[in-house]
Design an enzyme around this catalytic site. Structure first.
Site, PDB file in Angstrom:
ATOM      1  N   TYR A  65      14.903 -42.705 -81.578  1.00 22.13           N
ATOM      2  CA  TYR A  65      15.001 -41.943 -80.333  1.00 22.13           C
ATOM      3  C   TYR A  65      15.687 -40.848 -80.165  1.00 22.13           C
ATOM      4  CZ  TYR A  65      12.324 -46.432 -78.870  1.00 22.13           C
ATOM      5  OH  TYR A  65      11.448 -47.439 -78.998  1.00 22.13           O
ATOM      6  N   HIS A 133      11.171 -51.448 -86.818  1.00 24.62           N
ATOM      7  CA  HIS A 133      10.243 -50.698 -85.823  1.00 24.62           C
ATOM      8  C   HIS A 133       9.057 -50.607 -86.100  1.00 24.62           C
ATOM      9  CE1 HIS A 133      11.142 -47.456 -82.804  1.00 24.62           C
ATOM     10  NE2 HIS A 133      10.030 -48.122 -82.323  1.00 24.62           N
ATOM     11  N   LEU A 214       3.316 -50.954 -68.555  1.00 21.16           N
ATOM     12  CA  LEU A 214       2.800 -50.238 -67.386  1.00 21.16           C
ATOM     13  C   LEU A 214       1.776 -49.227 -67.921  1.00 21.16           C
ATOM     14  CD1 LEU A 214       5.629 -49.973 -65.058  1.00 21.16           C
ATOM     15  CD2 LEU A 214       3.806 -51.608 -65.125  1.00 21.16           C
ATOM     16  N   GLY A 215       1.158 -49.304 -69.322  1.00 24.67           N
ATOM     17  CA  GLY A 215       0.143 -48.564 -69.822  1.00 24.67           C
ATOM     18  C   GLY A 215       0.794 -46.992 -70.170  1.00 24.67           C
ATOM     19  N   ARG A 216       2.259 -46.948 -70.357  1.00 29.24           N
ATOM     20  CA  ARG A 216       2.965 -45.745 -70.656  1.00 29.24           C
ATOM     21  C   ARG A 216       2.992 -44.822 -69.111  1.00 29.24           C
ATOM     22  NH1 ARG A 216       4.238 -45.372 -75.650  1.00 29.24           N
ATOM     23  NH2 ARG A 216       3.227 -46.245 -77.279  1.00 29.24           N
ATOM     24  N   GLY A 217       3.248 -45.618 -67.984  1.00 23.32           N
ATOM     25  CA  GLY A 217       3.172 -45.015 -66.836  1.00 23.32           C
ATOM     26  C   GLY A 217       1.888 -45.000 -65.965  1.00 23.32           C
ATOM     27  N   SER A 220       1.357 -46.840 -63.068  1.00 18.88           N
ATOM     28  CA  SER A 220       2.461 -46.321 -62.073  1.00 18.88           C
ATOM     29  C   SER A 220       1.640 -45.228 -61.236  1.00 18.88           C
ATOM     30  CB  SER A 220       3.494 -46.017 -62.508  1.00 18.88           C
ATOM     31  OG  SER A 220       4.343 -47.005 -63.164  1.00 18.88           O
TER      32      SER A 220
END
Length: 348
Positions: A65, A133, A214-217, A220
């Protein structure tokens, strides 16, 4: 600092080796990488401190990251007495090359060097949960886990985890050293892990950490999310966010939203509550860069779902998801994580 979320996050046992974490973790990736430009460091540190004050103890990062910048950020947030309050999870295995490509590595020397690097960037002497990972399909999983076992014995890591690993790879790894947690994508629109991987984890007493719950946002914001993504946000290239798939996936979001309205919560809270209801061995780690979104995620712990409501939610997304999780050849996933037999390995 903003006031803590009204819901105090409870604790749970992750795996069967003694690790105890909050029932809701905090994914830190988007603070530094992949979801647009890095966010202001002081704000992200304040957000981490806010989550910890609300009861979150599991902080999730990785050396890829940034690369490296997210670990440095989390390391700064751990200062001033925070380290003793959290369980720190980071990952190794994905190497960012100078030409922009990525390589997967699991050979012993790389494992050790990656661990030393993460310890230094995080400013700690021990990592609580250290994940592979992505699985290196050139190296027998027994070899990689063997080196991680040595790091446990040396006190540099406490528990071993795997991310995006198949059921058979998990079994082989667990036979070398107990695997405490498997991290995988699990949400209303990513449910293929339920066939083999989830049952294998439960059979072996391995905790389940759900990323992108959350399904990559998407759960939301729905289709509006795509309109707000910067050119640096890799979600713009994901198959499920492409125009040919988005219209179909929007129908799922609308159904979830309608049910959420009936229950007096948001669509994201309903989607997150669905993950929480999968079992007491499941810890979702939604990422966010905003305190108000974190508070909303924490409040999802109060959303209760009856069996018939779970079934209704699942009926919306049972077979209607359009598009793959990742771009073709993006990175190894559990579908292609098989490694050679140990007998084939010749140490250098």
């Amino acid at each position: 600092m903003a006031a803590p979320a009204t819901v105090v996050v409870p604790r749970m046992k992750l795996g069967s080796q003694g690790l105890e974490v909050s029932a809701l973790g905090l994914g830190c990736m988007g603070m530094s990488a992949f979801y647009g430009p890095p966010k202001p460091e002081p704000e992200m540190i304040a957000l981490i401190h806010h989550a910890v004050a609300a009861g979150v103890t599991l902080l999730d990062t990785s050396d890829i990251y940034g690369p490296h910048t997210n670990e440095i950020l989390v390391g700064k947030a751990l200062q001033a007495g925070v380290r003793e309050k959290v369980q720190l999870a980071t990952k190794f295995g994905i190497l960012a090359c100078a030409d922009g490509t990525r390589e997967i590595h699991g050979e012993p020397a790389y494992v050790r060097a990656a661990c030393e690097g993460s310890l230094e960037r995080l400013g700690v002497d021990c990592i609580d949960l250290y994940y592979q990972h992505r699985i290196d399909t050139k190296v027998p999983i027994e070899v990689t886990i063997g080196e991680l076992k040595k790091l446990v014995e040396e006190g540099k890591i406490k528990y071993i985890g795997l991310s995006e690993a198949s059921a058979s790879t998990i079994r082989r790894a667990h036979a070398v050293h107990p695997i405490t947690a498997v991290q995988l994508e699990w949400s209303l629109w990513s449910r293929d892990v339920e066939k083999d991987i989830i049952p294998t984890c439960r059979e072996l007493g391995i905790g389940i950490v759900a990323y992108s719950p959350l399904g990559r946002g998407f759960f939301s914001s729905g289709p509006k999310l795509v309109e707000t993504l910067s050119d640096q946000d890799f979600r713009k290239d994901l198959p499920r966010f492409q125009a040919e798939n988005l219209e179909k996936n929007t129908m799922i979001f609308e159904r979830v939203s309608a049910m959420a309205s009936r229950k007096g919560c948001t669509a994201s809270q309903l989607a997150l509550a669905w993950v929480h209801h999968q079992g007491r061995d499941v810890c979702p780690i939604p990422g966010t860069t905003k305190v108000e979104n974190f508070n909303q995620n924490a409040a999802a712990l109060s959303v209760k779902l009856a069996p018939e409501e779970m079934a209704e939610l699942e009926s919306y997304a049972s077979s209607d998801i359009a598009g793959d999780r990742y771009m073709h050849d993006f990175l190894n996933t559990w579908e292609d994580s098989e490694t050679p037999p140990l007998s084939s390995w010749k140490a250098e």
